[in-house]
Design an enzyme around this catalytic site. Structure first.
Site, PDB file in Angstrom:
ATOM      1  N   GLU A   1     -11.177  -6.464  12.402  1.00  0.00           N
ATOM      2  CA  GLU A   1     -10.297  -5.863  11.219  1.00  0.00           C
ATOM      3  C   GLU A   1     -11.515  -5.092  10.215  1.00  0.00           C
ATOM      4  O   GLU A   1     -12.669  -5.398  10.162  1.00  0.00           O
ATOM      5  CB  GLU A   1      -9.443  -6.833  10.466  1.00  0.00           C
ATOM      6  CG  GLU A   1      -8.368  -7.247  11.284  1.00  0.00           C
ATOM      7  CD  GLU A   1      -7.168  -6.398  11.616  1.00  0.00           C
ATOM      8  OE1 GLU A   1      -6.832  -5.420  10.940  1.00  0.00           O
ATOM      9  OE2 GLU A   1      -7.284  -6.230  13.075  1.00  0.00           O
TER      10      GLU A   1
ATOM     11  N   ASN B   1      -6.772  -0.683  17.560  1.00  0.00           N
ATOM     12  CA  ASN B   1      -5.710  -1.569  17.854  1.00  0.00           C
ATOM     13  C   ASN B   1      -4.328  -0.973  17.630  1.00  0.00           C
ATOM     14  O   ASN B   1      -4.312  -0.678  16.183  1.00  0.00           O
ATOM     15  CB  ASN B   1      -6.015  -2.862  17.227  1.00  0.00           C
ATOM     16  CG  ASN B   1      -4.947  -3.538  17.519  1.00  0.00           C
ATOM     17  OD1 ASN B   1      -4.158  -3.563  18.679  1.00  0.00           O
ATOM     18  ND2 ASN B   1      -4.519  -4.926  16.558  1.00  0.00           N
TER      19      ASN B   1
ATOM     20  N   THR C   1      -0.379 -11.474  10.465  1.00  0.00           N
ATOM     21  CA  THR C   1       0.498 -11.179  11.751  1.00  0.00           C
ATOM     22  C   THR C   1       0.546 -12.411  12.543  1.00  0.00           C
ATOM     23  O   THR C   1       1.580 -12.442  13.281  1.00  0.00           O
ATOM     24  CB  THR C   1      -0.182  -9.959  12.467  1.00  0.00           C
ATOM     25  OG1 THR C   1      -1.429 -10.145  12.493  1.00  0.00           O
ATOM     26  CG2 THR C   1       0.196  -8.601  11.479  1.00  0.00           C
TER      27      THR C   1
ATOM     28  N   ARG D   1      29.782  26.856   7.532  1.00  0.00           N
ATOM     29  CA  ARG D   1      30.221  25.299   6.996  1.00  0.00           C
ATOM     30  C   ARG D   1      31.594  24.873   6.933  1.00  0.00           C
ATOM     31  O   ARG D   1      32.565  25.726   7.345  1.00  0.00           O
ATOM     32  CB  ARG D   1      29.481  25.299   5.469  1.00  0.00           C
ATOM     33  CG  ARG D   1      30.079  25.970   4.485  1.00  0.00           C
ATOM     34  CD  ARG D   1      29.478  25.904   3.173  1.00  0.00           C
ATOM     35  NE  ARG D   1      30.012  26.740   2.297  1.00  0.00           N
ATOM     36  CZ  ARG D   1      30.380  26.528   1.200  1.00  0.00           C
ATOM     37  NH1 ARG D   1      30.446  25.064   0.851  1.00  0.00           N
ATOM     38  NH2 ARG D   1      31.047  27.171   0.280  1.00  0.00           N
TER      39      ARG D   1
ATOM     40  N   ALA E   1      32.227  45.217   5.599  1.00  0.00           N
ATOM     41  CA  ALA E   1      31.284  44.761   4.572  1.00  0.00           C
ATOM     42  C   ALA E   1      31.831  44.463   3.345  1.00  0.00           C
ATOM     43  O   ALA E   1      32.735  45.458   2.988  1.00  0.00           O
ATOM     44  CB  ALA E   1      30.066  45.658   4.778  1.00  0.00           C
TER      45      ALA E   1
ATOM     46  N   ARG F   1       0.768  -1.103  -0.022  1.00  0.00           N
ATOM     47  CA  ARG F   1      -0.103   0.124   0.108  1.00  0.00           C
ATOM     48  C   ARG F   1       1.009   1.209   0.095  1.00  0.00           C
ATOM     49  O   ARG F   1       0.436   2.328  -0.407  1.00  0.00           O
ATOM     50  CB  ARG F   1      -0.936  -0.165   1.237  1.00  0.00           C
ATOM     51  CG  ARG F   1      -2.068  -1.069   1.304  1.00  0.00           C
ATOM     52  CD  ARG F   1      -2.713  -1.324   2.260  1.00  0.00           C
ATOM     53  NE  ARG F   1      -1.854  -2.054   3.267  1.00  0.00           N
ATOM     54  CZ  ARG F   1      -2.377  -2.549   4.717  1.00  0.00           C
ATOM     55  NH1 ARG F   1      -3.677  -1.954   5.124  1.00  0.00           N
ATOM     56  NH2 ARG F   1      -1.638  -3.183   5.462  1.00  0.00           N
TER      57      ARG F   1
ATOM     58  N   GLN G   1       9.849 -15.405   7.828  1.00  0.00           N
ATOM     59  CA  GLN G   1       8.555 -15.815   7.454  1.00  0.00           C
ATOM     60  C   GLN G   1       8.427 -15.862   5.986  1.00  0.00           C
ATOM     61  O   GLN G   1       8.423 -14.784   5.316  1.00  0.00           O
ATOM     62  CB  GLN G   1       7.613 -14.798   8.009  1.00  0.00           C
ATOM     63  CG  GLN G   1       6.033 -15.346   7.665  1.00  0.00           C
ATOM     64  CD  GLN G   1       5.060 -14.153   7.911  1.00  0.00           C
ATOM     65  OE1 GLN G   1       5.428 -12.775   7.693  1.00  0.00           O
ATOM     66  NE2 GLN G   1       3.927 -14.424   8.127  1.00  0.00           N
TER      67      GLN G   1
END
Ligand code: UD1
Ligand code: CA
Length: 449
Positions: A153, A168, A80, A332, A379, A15, A74
């Protein structure tokens, strides 16, 4: 009691619509699952069992795991509960098992400790939270006397159940011995044909194990991310949580919703951080230091009582106490600025050392420079440090005064308390105490009328 954390990180994260494993996507500049692993390390007598599957090699390579971590694979992502089942043989006898999801990274150790306590008393402890828009989460179904009946779910929920806003987190704790018994019984009879870990709730209830919900006060802690937009929500939640932690430690923050910290960050008491600042890498801020809006600070150490004005950029540098920087300064390249120095608007310092109380307040470039104490740079001064091939050094000794718009052609040295006249091009060293003028003489020519 020993605590065994089972961290689920085998899913593909379809997703998310990307190619990287979801659990490695960065939140606050750190892989999601790493947050969970780092939190586990805050818990005594803990050990991690990491469940890998999709792009297992890559996940294992990127994550920084402790030496005691166990890895299990797995092969097929059947849900799950199936993922947790892979880890069961690694649980230590007599331990508490806590399940964490690699995509729910912000849970805090204090909440986990509460869950563990409740599991030690024999309960199945589940972490829940209120989500105004609960889409995608398992809903907590409570029955009479408010007891948790089940977790349903999204895909399996009735229209009525979908209205439930208590959801949950995916995080639970239970005695390992009970887990071993109950997880074997989980079936995949549901809309997704997956083995849902959430079914453990009903099974626990049926076998007389008390289900103890722990409802979080701050839902940010339990957010998960399944889609790119949810990942953004998670990033903000993470940032908000660290901003709140800073506020609680005595740091003043203009708006906890407008701060971005992407790395190890510390700020001492009394410091103030205005809106829209980004801190990247390791950053340390001292006491009573003020940081104006829109600054970017990366891998740097900032001292006490420093004032950094708006839109200043500082990278890989050290700033001493009581310095004043910006607005619009750029520091820097390992620059070191000693106490009470000032670099003002449109001043860039690169690979330079700026001595105590030295000042360059406007429109200046200091590259490969070494300024002693109390140097004043007018300057528009430029250190011309690059001849097209090599970089050269400029040294400005204690008390040197550089007139405005000077070009200091390196390698060059301006001695102690020496002056350069405004608009000079300085190509030769200036002895201490001298005034160097390197510019054409002004001639005034009478104009014909
Ligand atoms: C899960 C919970 C849901 C909860 C939500 C919180 C279940 C069935 N649902 O849903 O109740 O509200 O988390 O964020 O538990 N994983 C594996 N192997 C698998 C499947 C998943 O390792 O076979 C891992 C994933 O990599 C992920 C985690 O488990 O890190 C959760 O899986 P995911 O598919 O994201 O579950 P959700 O649909 O979010
Ligand atoms: Ca998820």
């Amino acid at each position: 009691m020993n605590t065994d954390f089972v961290v689920l990180a085998a899913g593909e994260g379809k997703r998310m619509l990307g190619t990287a494993p979801k659990v490695l996507l960065p939140v606050a500049g750190k892989p999601m699952a790493q947050h969970a692993l780092d939190t586990i390390s805050e818990i005594e007598k803990s050990r991690t069992i990491l469940v890998l599957g999709n792009q297992a090699k890559e996940v294992k390579r990127v994550l920084n795991t402790s030496r005691s971590t166990k890895f299990v694979t797995q092969r097929k992502q059947l849900g799950t509960a199936h993922a947790v089942k892979m880890a069961l043989p690694k649980l230590r006898p007599g331990s508490i098992m806590v399940v964490l999801c690699g995509d729910v990274p912000l849970v805090e150790s204090k909440s986990l400790k509460k869950l563990i306590k409740s599991a030690e008393r024999g309960s199945l402890a589940i972490l829940t939270f209120i989500k105004e828009r609960p889409q995608g989460y398992g809903r907590i179904v409570r029955g009479s006397r408010n007891q948790v009946q089940a977790i349903i779910e999204e895909k399996d929920a009735t229209k009525q159940q979908k209205e439930i806003q208590e959801v949950n987190s995916g995080i639970l704790a239970i005695k390992s011995s009970l887990a071993k018994k109950l997880i074997q019984e989980i079936k995949n009879k549901n809309a997704s044909r997956e083995y849902y870990l959430t079914d453990i709730v009903e099974l626990a209830k049926n076998s007389g194990v008390k289900v103890q919900p722990l409802l979080l006060d701050d839902s940010d802690e339990a957010l998960g991310a399944n889609s790119p937009l949810e990942l953004q929500e998670l990033e903000r939640a993470c940032q908000r949580l660290s901003a709140k932690r800073l506020v609680n430690s005595g740091v003043n923050i203009a708006d906890v919703n407008r701060l971005d910290i992407r790395g190890p960050f510390s700020a001492s008491k009394g410091s103030f951080i205005d809106v829209n600042n980004v801190f990247e890498g390791k950053v340390e801020i001292g006491k009573n230091t003020k940081i104006g809006p829109n600054c970017y600070i990366k891998n740097s150490i900032i001292g006490d009582r420093v004032i950094i004005e708006a839109n200043t950029v500082i990278e890989d540098s050290i700033v001493g106490d009581l310095c004043k920087l910006g607005p619009f300064a750029r520091i820097r390249g390992g620059t070191e600025i000693e106490g009470r120095a000032e670099l003002g608007n449109f001043v860039e310092a690169n690979r330079s050392k700026i001595g105590k109380s030295s000042k360059a307040k406007h429109l200046t470039y200091l590259g490969d420079s070494n300024l002693g104490t109390k140097v004043n740079v007018g300057a528009g001064t430029i250190t011309c440090n690059y001849d097209g091939k090599n970089k050269h050094k400029t040294k400005l000794e204690e008390g040197a005064f550089i007139g405005s718009n000077s070009s200091l052609v390196a390698p060059v040295k301006v001695g102690k308390e020496a002056y350069t006249g405004a608009g000079s091009v300085i190509t030769k060293n200036v002895p201490p105490g001298n005034l160097a003028i390197g510019r054409s003489k002004q001639s005034n020519i009478k104009r014909k009328k």
